[in-house]
Enzyme design. Structure first.
Site, PDB file in Angstrom:
ATOM      1  N   TYR A  88     -21.635  -3.506  10.904  1.00 25.78           N
ATOM      2  CA  TYR A  88     -22.639  -3.521   9.840  1.00 25.78           C
ATOM      3  C   TYR A  88     -22.895  -2.135   9.263  1.00 25.78           C
ATOM      4  O   TYR A  88     -22.592  -1.867   8.098  1.00 25.78           O
ATOM      5  CB  TYR A  88     -23.937  -4.167  10.355  1.00 25.78           C
ATOM      6  CG  TYR A  88     -24.992  -4.240   9.284  1.00 25.78           C
ATOM      7  CD1 TYR A  88     -24.835  -5.117   8.212  1.00 25.78           C
ATOM      8  CD2 TYR A  88     -26.114  -3.429   9.323  1.00 25.78           C
ATOM      9  CE1 TYR A  88     -25.782  -5.173   7.201  1.00 25.78           C
ATOM     10  CE2 TYR A  88     -27.073  -3.484   8.317  1.00 25.78           C
ATOM     11  CZ  TYR A  88     -26.894  -4.350   7.263  1.00 25.78           C
ATOM     12  OH  TYR A  88     -27.828  -4.395   6.251  1.00 25.78           O
ATOM     13  N   ARG A 283     -34.335  -1.298  -3.820  1.00 18.88           N
ATOM     14  CA  ARG A 283     -34.135  -0.728  -2.496  1.00 18.88           C
ATOM     15  C   ARG A 283     -33.726   0.714  -2.739  1.00 18.88           C
ATOM     16  O   ARG A 283     -33.064   1.017  -3.738  1.00 18.88           O
ATOM     17  CB  ARG A 283     -32.995  -1.444  -1.775  1.00 18.88           C
ATOM     18  CG  ARG A 283     -33.406  -2.685  -1.039  1.00 18.88           C
ATOM     19  CD  ARG A 283     -32.257  -3.265  -0.224  1.00 18.88           C
ATOM     20  NE  ARG A 283     -31.051  -3.432  -1.011  1.00 18.88           N
ATOM     21  CZ  ARG A 283     -30.006  -2.616  -0.962  1.00 18.88           C
ATOM     22  NH1 ARG A 283     -29.998  -1.565  -0.165  1.00 18.88           N
ATOM     23  NH2 ARG A 283     -28.943  -2.836  -1.697  1.00 18.88           N
ATOM     24  N   ARG A 321     -31.490   0.952   5.017  1.00 18.01           N
ATOM     25  CA  ARG A 321     -30.388   1.589   5.754  1.00 18.01           C
ATOM     26  C   ARG A 321     -30.658   3.066   6.066  1.00 18.01           C
ATOM     27  O   ARG A 321     -29.800   3.932   5.871  1.00 18.01           O
ATOM     28  CB  ARG A 321     -29.089   1.494   4.952  1.00 18.01           C
ATOM     29  CG  ARG A 321     -28.747   0.085   4.601  1.00 18.01           C
ATOM     30  CD  ARG A 321     -27.600  -0.064   3.671  1.00 18.01           C
ATOM     31  NE  ARG A 321     -27.605  -1.418   3.124  1.00 18.01           N
ATOM     32  CZ  ARG A 321     -26.864  -1.840   2.124  1.00 18.01           C
ATOM     33  NH1 ARG A 321     -26.017  -1.022   1.536  1.00 18.01           N
ATOM     34  NH2 ARG A 321     -26.939  -3.074   1.692  1.00 18.01           N
ATOM     35  N   ASP A 508      19.646 -24.479  -2.734  1.00 15.59           N
ATOM     36  CA  ASP A 508      19.498 -23.346  -3.664  1.00 15.59           C
ATOM     37  C   ASP A 508      19.473 -22.061  -2.814  1.00 15.59           C
ATOM     38  O   ASP A 508      19.260 -22.126  -1.597  1.00 15.59           O
ATOM     39  CB  ASP A 508      18.181 -23.544  -4.433  1.00 15.59           C
ATOM     40  CG  ASP A 508      17.704 -22.274  -5.090  1.00 15.59           C
ATOM     41  OD1 ASP A 508      18.483 -21.660  -5.824  1.00 15.59           O
ATOM     42  OD2 ASP A 508      16.528 -21.884  -4.846  1.00 15.59           O
ATOM     43  N   TYR A 509      19.674 -20.911  -3.435  1.00 11.00           N
ATOM     44  CA  TYR A 509      19.696 -19.687  -2.612  1.00 11.00           C
ATOM     45  C   TYR A 509      18.353 -18.925  -2.653  1.00 11.00           C
ATOM     46  O   TYR A 509      17.556 -18.992  -1.725  1.00 11.00           O
ATOM     47  CB  TYR A 509      20.862 -18.770  -3.021  1.00 11.00           C
ATOM     48  CG  TYR A 509      20.951 -17.604  -2.068  1.00 11.00           C
ATOM     49  CD1 TYR A 509      21.412 -17.785  -0.766  1.00 11.00           C
ATOM     50  CD2 TYR A 509      20.481 -16.349  -2.430  1.00 11.00           C
ATOM     51  CE1 TYR A 509      21.429 -16.756   0.152  1.00 11.00           C
ATOM     52  CE2 TYR A 509      20.490 -15.302  -1.522  1.00 11.00           C
ATOM     53  CZ  TYR A 509      20.973 -15.513  -0.233  1.00 11.00           C
ATOM     54  OH  TYR A 509      20.962 -14.502   0.668  1.00 11.00           O
TER      55      TYR A 509
END
Ligand code: GDG
Length: 746
Positions: A88, A283, A321, A508-509
């Site tokens: 976090y 904030r 924070r 197919d290739y």
């Protein structure tokens, strides 16, 4: 009953623990509101972190938390302190958050954090898988859980997964600098529907997917090997009624119930009725552009001194924070700026800025929305910005003006209001002056239009729209009716193979026996491919044909030493077992001289593209080119060449990242049909990935077992996902009863 499992980093309830008693209060944030009905109805559950770390929880307490959350239909994911740190605070907030908001200089690339992020996403997945029942769907939210959709899809491919990103998705040029860019995209692509706030974010995401993972796009669909992912924009709304009602309630509150803040605001209005309030709420985050807002405000006071004492900036910065260093730095910077502006301009009875560094109760927030004449929101980047919408919703008398940064997602929807570039102080100052002088009637016209929209497209509608689009994903998938060659179907094909007396196999290739490479010459057959082909070719019952659009020289170099049936250049040349190369169609390449220079000029102007010159056709490959540029060039090339081809009996084939010009009528279908004419086969099988193989699927007899490789539309009866599956299938042909094959068949 089928349910929706919502997953986000945090749960929509706040826990308080008092003397070992757990209390839970539902949070009233936008997301929780939008999801209310989804969550409550049909036994939906919400999985997320409870907000408590495992070290804080004794066994008893942990059970009490679980039980309390259960009452709210919530399930916690336990995180240790170390996990929280790495997942976090570390990877989510120090790597993804700055990078996705264009603050690349703040982004830290710490491998340990990445490892923890992965582990925690896996932990979330384990919890989700535990609760998944058949028919359930999952809606994952936000940047903390970018890897979760893939983890879920890997274990439960049958489950519908939606993902919504609440923050911006940055441009490819920014996203590409992340060391784990591919893993992050792959993680998100586990979802069936990916939602963003705006078309811009959606566009950036699609561009990154195309450039970094090389997936093809069909408008807003990403074509993966085995399924399609739809990407769309869903601008998140607010709980309009809640804000409008709260505004009305606050306005009509009796004076004795006014909060302290309200009293202060009212007193100020009474003392200086012609002073206007300018509101700013965020904030405290560096993405929100708070310092530049303060500087622009200072510039305004400087440039228009007549407004000193006539305006006041009310700034609410909510702590956020605060253990991340950049946020501490920002806090100091904001404190200093507020101090210096207030110091410089304050007079007796007037301070230009009222600054609150705290979170406020909801009612106070509404008081601010009600009291302020202007909302000045200047984020440098913001996924949406709900504050802008909430301010408008609260303006009951339709007065007030929103000045909003054009770097917010909300600005895309609120075009009628005043949009500014937050770095242009001149513009911010002039806009402030303009709106301060704006007549009430004009404000009302704007707010009326905005309110109408916000009321209609509210958060509930947003959630409903997303879930509606998610449920359409399963219907969409049924469009691909071609059945996967697995389980009983595969058993029956293998049984037919074993019982057959004479078999004809067309392979197919490129894209079938070999995966694509940037440079076509590099897609040489591997030892494994040779081994499988040798076994199939040496079986007397088999007629094996490798059929390709490739040129003769390359196939001679790769397969010349083998005695296989080879058909090249869509059937222009063939080398049959025991024989040499023979022309199958009388062709000419005289037309090369008129087409080649055109292709050359396109190649020169399209870095990464190249021309492949075959005996009788020309191919322009653009796998290595920028996908957007290539798209434009293909249209231009086709339009230029279309004017010339009629004279030469040519046709243009659009393959997978290649445009080929060849003589018309020569195709794999016509060539494959010639083989069928010579013998009586009781098992005909054709497999290919490109639309040139569709000619084979169309022209071979009805009973042919036709198999498309990859997710594109086809007329083939069956489908396998990719070249790996092709090789598994061929292996099954070589040993249909072996243990390994029996395991794969399950
Ligand atoms: C992310 C994206 C995107 C704010 N202060 C207080 C308070 N608030 C409420 C507001 C609003 C919410 O918080 C903030 O929402 P934003 O959208 O402005 O910003 P983020 O938190 O960064 O959210 C953003 C959003 O996700 C949704 O997808 O819009 O771009 O960054 O609702 O009202 N509420 C209370 N007190 C406060 O002091 N009660």
């Amino acid at each position: 009953m089928n349910k929706t499992i919502i997953v986000s980093n945090r749960l929509p309830v706040q826990l308080q623990i008092d003397k070992n008693v757990v209390k839970a209060t539902p949070s009233v944030g936008g997301l929780a509101t939008g999801m209310k009905s989804v969550h409550r109805d049909s036994n939906g559950i919400w999985i997320g972190w409870s907000g408590l770390i495992e070290e804080e929880l004794t066994a008893n307490l942990e059970n009490a938390v679980k039980n309390k959350l259960k009452e709210h239909q919530c399930v916690p994911v336990g995180l240790t302190e170390k996990e929280l740190e790495g997942y976090y605070f570390g990877f989510s907030n120090k790597t993804l958050w700055p990078q996705f908001h264009y603050f690349m200089q703040y982004a830290e690339f710490v491998n340990e954090d990445w490892e923890t992020y992965k582990r925690v996403n896996e932990k979330f997945a384990i919890e989700v898988l535990k609760h998944l029942k058949e028919g359930d769907q999952v809606w994952v939210h936000d940047y903390q859980l970018l890897l979760l959709p893939e983890f879920i899809k890997k274990e439960r491919p049958d489950v519908r997964v939606g993902f919504f990103l609440h923050i911006p998705f940055p441009s490819y040029e920014v996203f590409r600098t992340l060391p784990w860019r591919k893993e992050l995209l792959q993680g998100m692509l586990g979802a069936d529907l990916l939602g963003f706030h705006t078309y811009e974010y959606e566009r950036h995401f699609l561009s990154s997917v195309q450039r970094l993972l090389g997936h093809n796009l069909e408008f807003n669909k990403i074509l993966l090997d085995d399924r399609e992912v739809v990407v769309d924009s869903f601008p998140m709304g607010i709980d309009y009624e809640r804000f409008a009602k709260a505004a009305n309630k606050q306005i009509n509150l009796p004076v004795d119930q006014y909060s302290e803040l309200r009293l202060k605001l009212e007193q100020h209005i009474k003392e200086s009725p012609d002073t206007k309030f300018i509101l700013s709420i965020d904030r405290l985050d560096y993405t929100k552009g708070i310092p530049n807002r303060l500087q622009a405000f200072e510039y305004f006071l400087e440039k228009y001194p007549e407004y000193q004492t006539k305006v006041r900036l009310i700034m609410l910065a909510v702590p956020s924070r605060s253990n991340v260093p950049q946020y501490q730095k920002l806090k100091n910077e904001v404190d200093q700026l507020v101090g210096s502006i207030n110091g410089k301009y304050s007079s007796v009875g007037w301070t230009p800025i009222w600054y609150f560094y705290r979170s406020m109760p909801f009612e106070n927030l509404i008081d601010l929305y009600n009291a302020c004449d202007i909302a000045l929101l200047t984020p440098l980047r913001d996924g949406m910005n709900l504050v802008a919408k909430e301010y408008v919703a609260c303006r009951e008398d339709l007065s007030g003006t929103l000045i909003l940064s054009e770097m917010t997602g909300a600005s895309q929807e609120l075009g009628e209001t005043f949009l500014i570039n937050p770095n242009n102080y001149e513009e911010v100052a002039n806009t402030l002056k303009q709106v301060l002088e704006m007549p009430l009637e004009e404000q009302q016209v704007i707010n009326k239009a905005l309110q109408k929209r916000l009321k209609r497209y509210n958060v509930e509608r947003w959630a409903k729209d997303f879930l509606q689009a998610l449920s359409e994903r399963s219907e969409d998938e049924s469009v691909i009716t071609t059945k996967r060659l697995q389980g009983e179907l595969l058993d029956s094909v293998l049984k037919k193979y074993v019982q057959a007396k004479k078999r004809l196999l067309f392979l197919d290739y490129d894209g079938t026996l070999a995966a694509f490479t940037k440079i076509p010459k590099n897609a040489k057959p591997t030892t494994n491919v040779f081994q499988l082909l040798d076994i199939l070719n040496s079986d007397d019952k088999n007629e094996l044909v490798i059929i390709t659009g490739r040129d003769r020289e390359t196939f001679e170099e790769w397969f010349g030493h083998k005695d296989y049936n080879l058909v090249v250049e869509h059937g222009a040349w063939a080398k049959l077992k025991g024989k040499g190369w023979e022309v199958e169609e009388v062709l000419t390449n005289e037309w090369f001289e008129s087409i080649f220079p055109i292709l050359e000029s396109f190649t020169d102007r399209t870095p990464g593209s190249l021309i492949e010159e075959k005996d009788y056709s020309l191919a322009w490959h653009y796998r290595g080119a920028d996908p957007d540029l290539a798209k434009q060039r293909v249209r231009a090339l086709i339009s230029t060449i279309s004017q010339l081809i009629a004279n030469h009996n040519l046709e243009i084939l659009e393959g997978d990242k290649v445009v080929e010009i060849k003589i018309s009528g020569v195709n794999k279908g016509r060539s494959a049909s010639k083989f069928v004419m010579n013998e009586n086969y009781d098992f005909i099988f054709a497999m290919g990935d490109d639309w040139t193989d569709e000619f084979m699927f169309r022209d071979l007899p009805e009973e042919t077992i036709t198999v498309k490789v990859g997710p594109k539309k086809t007329i083939a009866k069956h489908r396998v996902d990719n070249t790996e599956h092709v090789l598994e299938l061929l292996k099954a042909f070589t040993m249909p009863e072996s243990e390994e094959v029996l395991r794969v068949r399950k």
